[in-house]
Scaffold this active site. Sequence first.
Site, PDB file in Angstrom:
ATOM      1  CE1 TYR A 310      -3.089  -2.910   0.142  1.00 30.23           C
ATOM      2  CE2 TYR A 310      -3.591  -2.413   2.431  1.00 30.23           C
ATOM      3  CZ  TYR A 310      -3.792  -3.178   1.293  1.00 30.23           C
ATOM      4  OH  TYR A 310      -4.711  -4.195   1.314  1.00 30.23           O
ATOM      5  CD  GLU A 386     -22.770  -1.957  20.479  1.00 25.94           C
ATOM      6  OE1 GLU A 386     -23.544  -1.604  21.410  1.00 25.94           O
ATOM      7  OE2 GLU A 386     -22.832  -3.047  19.920  1.00 25.94           O
TER       8      GLU A 386
END
Length: 416
Positions: A310, A386
Amino acid sequence: MMDELFDKVEPRVVAWRRDFHQNPELGNREFRTSAIVAAHLKGLGFDEVREKVAHTGVVGVLRGGKPGPVVALRADMDALPVREEVDVPFRSEVKTEWNGMQCGVMHACGHDAHTAILMGVAEVLAQVRERIAGTVVFLFQPAEEGAPGDEGGGAQMMIDEGCLADPKVEAIFGLHVTSNHHTGKLGYRSGPLMASSDELRIFLRGNQTHGAMPWLGVDPIVVGSQVVVGLQTIVSRQMNITKEPSVVTVGVFHGGVRDNIIPDEVKMEGTIRTFDEEQRDAIHDHVKRITEMIAAAGGAKARVQIKRGYDVVVNDPALTDFTVPVLERVAGKENVGVVDKVCGAEDFSFFQKAVPGVFIRVGCTPPDREIRASAPNHSPRFYVDEGCLKLGVKALSTLALDWLAKAQPKRDGAGD
Ligand SMILES: [Zn+2]
Ligand SMILES: [Zn+2]
């Protein structure tokens, strides 16, 4: 009004994320995940939903009620061959075979959160589409962690298959959850953020002989040891470290079978990380030269292979200048800050090579947990609070809407 939409979508994003978390899929095998994504986008009345892009990717096109520029948002969908150790009701029990070994599958990098967040963004923006002047392209990408074998895949393959071409994308945003920051925090960095990543392989050929009579052969273990030390002088002696940092690591050194036999060959593997493409090329040259010269000095033969991975994740400075005040509005000024560079790599860099892009970081460590006590991405104990999901939805939605609104006048002006 937008806040209501964010509140309303939050429990759905949480539910999607738990479902993905419990049913993780490895790169190029995100069949279930991408089917759920595609069905969701179709249900929202997207203008186009392209499936099987770069194997299992999904591209969704949402045209606003008015004409305008095109912005893309990206989420990655793949999980990792890691056996989950987090004690949550929706923990993954999925098992697979990886490199011939039995192992678990886990969303240990938080891509379940990214996919759920972008589905939430799709739901919010679809509800206000009449007001949008321009187009939002949703990129649900497979295999960010790398494709299995020589299959190919990920961001570059999506680009090769035209995900930025039709409609022509002019800017792109993406995010990554990180345990380095608490929930509620957003991080940015102008310029290089994440490293390039290249695989290094070295084969050293000596000449086998009895361990008691080394002068009769060529010892590749001694030569290899000198090579390891030589490679460590690249960053410390040959790179301008005031420009950008870099890393050369040898992680594999294989040679020999018995204490009193000097083997024929040594194999080494390593990784090269940089934050600057020129330095990247220079390091490759140094690695080859140092290895070949040291081998020659010891009478051995060297073969060096460097597989380019990458590119450097480089956040476009102008687009970053636009991004920061948006993030401050979304999260509160006190919750937005410059983050350190990350030596990990991300194929979001390929999108940024094609169009100006910004990759932001979203804290996901619960506020009551110390950062240094939180497991990093890829750990079997990696945990996503969350509470970060709604903030992610808000950030990406607002970046897209504000960018389209801002890009508008320029477009209406003469020339374009
Ligand atoms: Zn990862
Ligand atoms: Zn990741």
